[in-house]
Design an enzyme around this catalytic site. Structure first.
Site, PDB file in Angstrom:
ATOM      1  CB  SER A  33     -11.836  -7.303  -3.424  1.00 26.00           C
ATOM      2  OG  SER A  33     -10.710  -6.917  -2.609  1.00 26.00           O
ATOM      3  CG  ASP A  34      -7.876  -6.967  -8.928  1.00 22.05           C
ATOM      4  OD1 ASP A  34      -7.093  -6.981  -8.117  1.00 22.05           O
ATOM      5  OD2 ASP A  34      -7.944  -7.185 -10.033  1.00 22.05           O
ATOM      6  CD1 TRP A  35      -4.451  -2.264  -4.568  1.00 23.24           C
ATOM      7  CD2 TRP A  35      -2.956  -3.682  -4.276  1.00 23.24           C
ATOM      8  NE1 TRP A  35      -3.463  -1.563  -3.892  1.00 23.24           N
ATOM      9  CE2 TRP A  35      -2.591  -2.812  -3.763  1.00 23.24           C
ATOM     10  CE3 TRP A  35      -2.142  -4.901  -4.096  1.00 23.24           C
ATOM     11  CZ2 TRP A  35      -1.259  -2.709  -3.161  1.00 23.24           C
ATOM     12  CZ3 TRP A  35      -0.960  -5.029  -3.622  1.00 23.24           C
ATOM     13  CH2 TRP A  35      -0.494  -3.879  -2.799  1.00 23.24           C
ATOM     14  N   GLY A  36      -7.868  -3.164  -3.713  1.00 25.56           N
ATOM     15  CA  GLY A  36      -8.336  -2.153  -3.312  1.00 25.56           C
ATOM     16  C   GLY A  36      -9.671  -1.769  -3.745  1.00 25.56           C
TER      17      GLY A  36
END
Length: 723
Positions: free
Chosen positions: A264-267
């Site tokens: 995933s991307d950040w968060g």
């Protein structure tokens, strides 16, 4: 490690150990001593056990620091599973190359590959295993700050560069070549189509358009062997990418046969909650894992809830095992079980990071990436004239761009410094801050300009004005810089503008008042030296735009490969009103895709085709003569476009299908040849088959997308050809 041994390792792992492999934490979570978590990090719920079991770390860098983290991990992890070290190495590590949008303007995939190879080398010896690059999002809205990370608005060109970057990062033998890193292509998918150009916003594209325009570059990266794919923040058909089974399972895994790791991307996993597709962390974790997200970056939905989800039967443990396998396999592909440090080497770090040879490649990339937008003959400059170098970028090292987190503006030469080193005397004045006017600075600039014979005006955006979370509704130069230009114009001195920016700008208040405009983008560590060499004629500009510049922000998105309408202005010249046009602005871009000037001139003529009709297994050889008709040696990019006159769905007015960058001496002529094949004529049909069909096609070859020589040919398909 042999696959059988890797399978045995997976079988010996506890449930918590498996879940830990799917967690990525920032390097700040790793203490300098024993891995203890304190302060705000503890408040997030991160425990010593989670750090010990975590599978990857984000943003750790520097050989000594990375080795310390890895040593601690190996000591405390029960099964001694090595840690993956990942980082944002977008367009260079310490040696910063031009931003990717600028690298696209080189139209030189080989050079792009070299920049990725050097970035990988510097990152690898500094302890990094995986780089979050390339970004291959198709971009058509310059209000979006992240257009700087893409190579532009064309699916074909983006695909060519995607493959080049992946091969540059990974090489031919990733496991044994310790100077390479795994590549993570991002952001999957369609992130470049966010509504209004607003960061993290909604994307709403038909599947047909996704497949035709937005997915090809990702597929090219996958076909090139990229090891990791990062999900995007946006929705796809109403479902966020990190929970999108169609995107991650059907397209990526089943259709493209991707067998790597999805992160995933950040968060982004926890952001399924504010998106409105998950009520809580438990539902977010369930949807993300089932969709196919193997690693959750910097939120704790997986460690907080997966154990419960598996024990309750809401998620099969086999689904978890597959995700863990994808992570372990990536570590094995990198050889981390045999050598957990991989390429981290302090001696090599000292020798190669920011070395002279790497900076020379950065200079060359900057020279090829700058685009000459206007020149009334004032360039190249006569350095014997009295020059005034004015503007907020005249003596500023902010030439690296927003993603150059390891770059050092203080070690980056400025234009003033390079002119001085070259023995060229310039009168330097700031004139204004990047976004703030000061009367004292204005007075000083006018005084220096009055003393000069030619004004070099260095203007642009600060690095924080483009990049992630830097969307803008007004994409002009800041008002204080426009004011500076207005005050200098009445002096009636020739003005050369050098632009530093991360997006196409609206230049209506700039172009007419300048005698020459050089688009330099954020040119990187050696950008100032490259620009001075270009301005003084030691190097001939050869960059060509890969993203159109609008005449007005109201035109956006404006791009060359648009679809036609039922009432096209170009075909209804006698109709004054009821055609597809603006009443206050032309339809065309200010500077179109493929545009770029040179200090010499090129003539393209004698378009010829080996035949005018082909069937499925035949090819057309297309030839054209290119002559350097000027007085300087230079490079020209010969661009081939095709238009399908009538399809089952509306087809673009033209599509780039091939290009050649050639170098010619004054008076030299070269014949450039292309092959037109059936595969170049395929497109996605309403039934979602990718095939060609019978019909007439227009052929266009030229120096940019707006100026071409044209012909046509006929293709006869035998029942249509599927990919």
């Amino acid at each position: 490690m042999e696959e059988s041994k890797l399978r045995e390792l997976l079988q010996t792992m506890s449930l918590n150990e498996k879940i830990g492999q799917l967690v990525q934490l920032a390097s700040d979570f790793y203490s300098d001593t024993n891995g203890a978590i304190t302060g705000p990090m503890a408040e997030m719920g991160v425990t010593d056990e989670l750090v010990t079991n975590s599978g990857s770390v984000l943003g750790a860098t520097g050989t000594r620091n990375v080795k310390k983290i890895i040593d601690s991990q190996l000591k405390n992890n029960r099964l001694h599973i090595p840690l993956l070290v990942m980082a944002d190495v977008i367009h260079g590590y310490k040696t910063i190359f031009p931003i990717p949008l600028a690298i696209g303007c080189t139209w030189n995939p080989g050079l792009a590959e070299k920049t990725a190879e050097i970035a990988a080398h510097e990152a690898a010896v500094s302890g990094i295993h995986v780089v979050f690059a390339p970004m291959v999002d198709l971009v058509r809205d310059p209000r979006w700050g992240r257009v700087m990370e893409s190579t532009g608005e064309d699916p074909y060109l983006n695909s060519v560069f995607a493959a080049a970057f992946v091969h540059g990062f990974q090489g031919d033998n990733l496991k044994d070549d310790l100077n390479r890193t795994a590549a993570c292509v991002k952001h999957f998918a369609g992130y470049g189509a966010v509504e209004g150009g607003r960061e993290y916003n909604t994307v709403d594209l038909s599947e047909l358009r996704m497949r035709q325009e937005y997915l090809p570059a990702y597929q090219a990266a996958v076909d090139a062997g990229c090891k990791v794919v990062m999900t995007s923040f946006n929705t796809v058909d109403g479902i966020p990418s990190s929970a999108n089974q169609w995107l991650l399972r059907k397209v990526l895994r089943e259709e493209w046969n991707f067998d790597g790791t999805v992160i995933s991307d950040w968060g982004a996993v926890r952001e399924l909650i504010p998106h409105g597709v998950a009520e809580n962390e438990k539902e977010a974790a369930r949807k993300a894992l089932i969709a196919g997200v193997d690693i959750e970056m910097m939120t704790l939905c997986y460690p907080n809830t997966l154990c419960q989800l598996i024990e309750s039967g809401e998620i099969k443990e086999s689904t978890l095992d597959q995700a863990v396998w994808n992570v372990l396999k990536l570590k094995n592909d990198l050889g981390l079980f045999e050598n957990p440090y991989r390429g981290a080497d302090e001696a090599q770090e000292q020798k190669f990071v920011y070395c002279h040879a790497h900076r020379e490649w950065a200079r060359r990339a900057a020279e090829e990436s700058c685009v000459l937008l206007k020149n009334n003959g004032i360039l190249p400059i006569n350095s014997s004239k009295k020059l005034a170098l004015i503007g907020p970028f005249a003596d500023h090292g902010d030439l690296l761009g927003a993603w150059s987190w390891q770059g050092d503006p203080k070690r980056t030469e400025t234009l003033t410094e390079v002119f001085s080193a070259e023995g060229i005397n310039v009168l330097t004045a700031k004139g204004c801050e990047i976004a703030e006017s000061k009367s004292k600075l204005l007075r000083e600039a006018i005084q220096k300009a009055e003393e000069s014979e030619l004004i070099l005006l260095a203007l642009g955006e600060s690095s924080e004005m483009s990049g992630e979370a830097a969307s803008r509704t007004k994409i002009t130069l800041p008002e204080c810089q426009l004011e500076l230009l207005r005050l200098l114009k009445p002096l009636n001195k020739p003005i050369v503008i050098i632009l530093f920016n991360g997006r196409p700008l609206e230049l209506s208040e700039v172009i007419d008042d300048a005698d020459a405009v050089l688009e330099a983008w954020y040119p990187g560590s050696e950008g100032a030296r490259a620009i001075v060499r270009l301005l003084t004629g030691k190097v001939n500009p050869s960059g060509k735009l890969t993203m159109s510049f609008p005449q007005s922000v109201g035109q956006i998105p404006v791009y060359y490969n648009a679809n036609n309408t039922g009432r096209p202005e170009s075909e209804n010249k006698d109709e004054k009103k009821y055609v597809s046009k603006y009443i206050d602005c032309a339809n065309d871009a200010r500077f179109p895709f493929g545009f770029g000037l040179s200090y010499t001139s090129f003539e393209i003529n004698n378009l010829r085709m080996s035949k005018k009709s082909i069937t499925v297994n035949e090819e057309i050889r297309v030839s054209i003569d290119v002559k350097n008709t000027g007085d300087a040696a230079g490079a020209e990019v010969v661009q081939l476009y095709i238009r399908d006159i009538a399809g089952d769905v509306v087809r673009p007015l033209k599509e780039l299908k091939s290009f050649r960058k050639i170098y010619l001496q004054p008076g030299e002529q070269q014949t450039v040849a292309f092959q037109i094949t059936e595969r170049m004529l395929r497109y996605w049909h309403p039934d979602l088959r990718f095939k060609s069909d019978t019909g007439t096609f227009n052929l266009m070859i030229g120096q940019d997308s707006a100026h071409t020589l044209n012909d046509s040919f006929y293709f006869r398909a035998t029942g249509g050809m599927d990919a």
